[in-house]
Design a protein around this motif. Structure first.
Motif, PDB file in Angstrom:
ATOM      1  N   GLY A  77       0.832  -1.206   0.000  1.00  0.00           N
ATOM      2  CA  GLY A  77       0.000   0.000   0.000  1.00  0.00           C
ATOM      3  C   GLY A  77       0.857   1.241   0.000  1.00  0.00           C
ATOM      4  O   GLY A  77       1.927   1.273   0.602  1.00  0.00           O
ATOM      5  N   PRO A  78       0.438   2.302  -0.681  1.00  0.00           N
ATOM      6  CA  PRO A  78       1.259   3.513  -0.807  1.00  0.00           C
ATOM      7  C   PRO A  78       1.509   4.183   0.527  1.00  0.00           C
ATOM      8  O   PRO A  78       2.532   4.812   0.716  1.00  0.00           O
ATOM      9  CB  PRO A  78       0.425   4.408  -1.742  1.00  0.00           C
ATOM     10  N   PHE A  79       0.574   4.063   1.478  1.00  0.00           N
ATOM     11  CA  PHE A  79       0.766   4.738   2.765  1.00  0.00           C
ATOM     12  C   PHE A  79       1.954   4.144   3.515  1.00  0.00           C
ATOM     13  O   PHE A  79       2.825   4.844   4.000  1.00  0.00           O
ATOM     14  CB  PHE A  79      -0.506   4.602   3.604  1.00  0.00           C
ATOM     15  N   PRO A 116      -5.586  13.100   3.477  1.00  0.00           N
ATOM     16  CA  PRO A 116      -6.070  11.715   3.348  1.00  0.00           C
ATOM     17  C   PRO A 116      -4.953  10.692   3.418  1.00  0.00           C
ATOM     18  O   PRO A 116      -5.207   9.520   3.732  1.00  0.00           O
ATOM     19  CB  PRO A 116      -6.759  11.711   1.980  1.00  0.00           C
ATOM     20  N   GLU A 117      -3.727  11.097   3.099  1.00  0.00           N
ATOM     21  CA  GLU A 117      -2.620  10.148   3.133  1.00  0.00           C
ATOM     22  C   GLU A 117      -2.333   9.636   4.541  1.00  0.00           C
ATOM     23  O   GLU A 117      -1.669   8.599   4.722  1.00  0.00           O
ATOM     24  CB  GLU A 117      -1.355  10.791   2.548  1.00  0.00           C
ATOM     25  N   LEU A 118      -2.837  10.351   5.563  1.00  0.00           N
ATOM     26  CA  LEU A 118      -2.591   9.929   6.935  1.00  0.00           C
ATOM     27  C   LEU A 118      -3.507   8.785   7.363  1.00  0.00           C
ATOM     28  O   LEU A 118      -3.203   8.078   8.321  1.00  0.00           O
ATOM     29  CB  LEU A 118      -2.768  11.104   7.898  1.00  0.00           C
ATOM     30  N   GLY A 119      -4.625   8.626   6.680  1.00  0.00           N
ATOM     31  CA  GLY A 119      -5.546   7.547   7.016  1.00  0.00           C
ATOM     32  C   GLY A 119      -6.954   8.049   7.274  1.00  0.00           C
ATOM     33  O   GLY A 119      -7.259   9.236   7.132  1.00  0.00           O
ATOM     34  N   ASP A 120      -7.836   7.146   7.660  1.00  0.00           N
ATOM     35  CA  ASP A 120      -9.228   7.475   7.944  1.00  0.00           C
ATOM     36  C   ASP A 120      -9.335   8.212   9.276  1.00  0.00           C
ATOM     37  O   ASP A 120      -8.700   7.831  10.263  1.00  0.00           O
ATOM     38  CB  ASP A 120     -10.074   6.207   8.012  1.00  0.00           C
ATOM     39  N   PRO A 176      -5.548   3.993  16.714  1.00  0.00           N
ATOM     40  CA  PRO A 176      -5.006   5.024  15.807  1.00  0.00           C
ATOM     41  C   PRO A 176      -3.497   5.139  15.922  1.00  0.00           C
ATOM     42  O   PRO A 176      -2.921   4.897  16.991  1.00  0.00           O
ATOM     43  CB  PRO A 176      -5.688   6.297  16.304  1.00  0.00           C
ATOM     44  N   TRP A 177      -2.865   5.529  14.842  1.00  0.00           N
ATOM     45  CA  TRP A 177      -1.412   5.774  14.914  1.00  0.00           C
ATOM     46  C   TRP A 177      -1.116   7.241  15.197  1.00  0.00           C
ATOM     47  O   TRP A 177      -0.009   7.581  15.626  1.00  0.00           O
ATOM     48  CB  TRP A 177      -0.713   5.281  13.652  1.00  0.00           C
ATOM     49  N   LEU A 178      -2.114   8.115  14.972  1.00  0.00           N
ATOM     50  CA  LEU A 178      -2.032   9.523  15.355  1.00  0.00           C
ATOM     51  C   LEU A 178      -3.285   9.859  16.158  1.00  0.00           C
ATOM     52  O   LEU A 178      -4.387   9.458  15.775  1.00  0.00           O
ATOM     53  CB  LEU A 178      -1.967  10.444  14.136  1.00  0.00           C
TER      54      LEU A 178
END
Length: 397
Positions: free
Chosen positions: A21-23, A97-101, A137-139
Motif C-alpha cells: 500500500g502507498p501509505f 487523506p494520506e494519513l488515514g481514515d 489510531p497511529w495519530l
C-alpha cells in the motif's frame, strides 16, 4: 525487503506498492526510492542504498515504523460539553487523506455528529476508550481545552501506539508530564503540544531578525503580561500564560531561578483559595500573580496577571528588550509583532516609533495549527523532537 528490492530494480517498487500500500511505503521512504531510481539510475546498487538509508532516519526505530505501517486511522478526541475541541484542533487532519481514515470521539451526541460531519470522519464513538481500543489510531489529537482528562487519555493512546498532538496546557501537574514523556520515549512515539505561537510566521520572522540579522542587539529582558480579564491571576496564568512561558523559553532558554507572589484580594493565597474554572486546567488560585525569572547571561524576565493593570499594560503578550531595539509580540491565534529599533549612539526614548515587523508571511487564524502539525509529522518521519514538543509543553506548564 521492499527497500532492498527498490534498490535492485525500480519495477519492484510498483510491486511493493501493490503488496504494502502507498501509505506504508511512504512511511518507509520507498516513494523516495522510486523517484531516485528513475533519476539516478546510473548509481550502483550499494551507493544507492547508502543514499536511501541516509534519507531514512527511521531505520533505527523499527518499533515506530512497524506500529505506523500496521495502522491507518487518525483520531480526534474531544468533548463538546467539557472543553470542546480547542481552537480548531478537530480540523488538524482535514485535507490529509494520506494519513488515514479520521475517527472521532465525543460523549455529546449532537457535538459528535457535528464534528464528524465537519472533518469527514468515517466512524464516531461516544467514548474515547472505545475508540482507542477498537480503532488503534497511529495519530491521536487530544483536542479539549479542559486539561484534567489529558493525562488519562494520553496515557491510553500512547500505550496503544499513537503519536500525540495535545491542546495546551499539556497536563495539570509535572508528575503527569514526566510519566507521559517517559512512556513516549519507551514506545518511540512523539508528542506535540499546541503552543502554536512558537510556530507563527511573525514569531519565526522575529527569530530571524534577532539571530540572523542582529537588528535588535543582544537580549537583556523579557516582560510578559497576561490577558488580565475576569480570569486575572492563576486562571490567566494556566489557561493562556503557558503560551507566554513557552515564548520566553524560546528566546531565553530555561530559567535558572524564579521568585513569585500570588495574592487573593491583596493577601497571600492559602489552600482555601483554590478553585476550579470554566476551562478546567486543575486547581488554580489568586487574582494577582507576579513572577520574576533569572535566565542565563544576566537576562531577566517577568510575568504579571493583575486585573487593574489591564488598561495600562495593553494587549497581552511578551516584550523582548535588547541592546539595539525592542519587539512586542501581541498574542493571538495569529500573533502580530511590532519592533522599535533604537538609533545607534543615543538611548531609546518614548518617541521612537513602533513599526509592524517586515517580511512576515500572511496567515489565517483558522490555519494556526497547520505549521505545528506539519512539524510534528515531520518529526515523526525523521525520528526527532517536534519544535512544539511535549518537553517544551511540560516546561511551559
Amino acid at each position: 525487503a521492499a527497500v532492498v528490492e527498490a534498490a535492485r530494480n525500480q519495477d519492484a517498487v510498483e510491486s511493493a506498492q501493490h503488496a504494502l500500500g502507498p501509505f506504508a511505503l511512504d512511511l518507509l521512504g520507498v516513494d523516495f526510492a522510486h523517484h531516485h531510481a528513475r533519476r539516478l539510475g546510473h548509481l550502483r546498487r550499494r551507493q544507492f542504498l547508502r543514499t536511501l538509508v541516509g534519507a531514512w532516519p527511521w531505520a533505527t526505530a523499527p518499533f515506530a515504523v512497524q506500529a505506523q505501517a500496521a495502522r491507518r486511522t487518525v483520531a480526534i478526541l474531544g468533548d463538546s460539553q467539557r472543553g470542546g475541541f480547542g481552537h480548531d484542533l478537530d480540523t488538524v487532519f482535514v485535507g490529509r487523506p494520506e494519513l488515514g481514515d479520521v475517527v472521532v470521539a465525543d460523549p455529546d451526541p449532537a457535538g459528535r455528529a457535528r464534528v464528524a460531519r465537519r472533518v469527514g470522519a468515517v466512524r464516531a464513538h461516544a467514548d474515547w476508550r472505545t475508540l482507542i481500543e477498537k480503532e488503534r489510531p497511529w495519530l491521536a489529537c487530544i483536542a479539549m481545552r479542559h486539561a484534567t482528562p489529558h493525562f488519562e487519555i494520553a496515557r491510553a493512546a500512547l500505550e496503544a501506539g499513537a503519536h500525540l498532538y495535545v491542546e495546551k496546557p499539556f497536563v495539570t501537574t509535572l508528575g503527569e508530564a514526566d510519566a507521559l514523556l517517559a512512556l513516549a520515549k519507551a514506545r518511540g512515539l512523539r508528542i506535540a503540544v499546541a503552543h502554536s505561537m512558537r510556530m507563527a510566521p511573525a514569531v519565526r520572522r522575529l527569530l530571524q531578525v534577532i539571530h540572523e540579522e542582529g537588528r535588535l542587539g543582544e537580549l537583556r529582558s523579557l516582560r510578559a503580561h497576561g490577558k488580565q480579564d475576569a480570569r486575572a491571576g492563576g486562571e490567566d496564568l494556566m489557561v493562556l500564560g503557558t503560551h507566554l512561558m513557552d515564548l520566553m523559553r524560546l528566546f531565553a532558554g530555561n530559567p535558572q531561578w524564579v521568585h513569585a507572589s500570588t495574592l487573593q484580594d491583596g493577601r497571600p493565597i492559602t489552600q482555601s483559595d483554590r478553585r476550579r474554572v470554566k476551562d478546567d486546567v486543575g486547581w488554580v488560585a489568586g487574582d494577582h500573580v507576579h513572577a520574576t525569572f533569572g535566565f542565563g547571561n544576566g537576562v531577566h524576565g517577568s510575568f504579571v496577571s493583575d486585573a487593574p493593570s489591564r488598561d495600562t499594560s495593553g494587549h497581552w503578550g511578551v516584550e523582548w528588550v535588547g541592546t539595539l531595539g525592542s519587539a512586542r509580540i501581541l498574542a493571538d491565534l495569529v500573533p502580530r509583532v511590532l519592533v522599535r529599533v533604537h538609533p545607534r549612539g543615543r538611548p531609546a526614548n518614548a518617541t521612537d516609533p513602533w513599526q509592524t515587523l517586515d517580511g512576515v508571511a500572511p496567515s489565517e487564524a483558522s490555519q494556526h495549527n497547520v505549521p505545528v502539525v506539519a512539524d510534528w509529522l515531520d518529526a515523526i518521519r525523521l525520528n526527532r523532537e517536534p519544535e512544539c514538543s511535549g518537553h517544551n509543553g511540560a516546561r511551559a506548564t
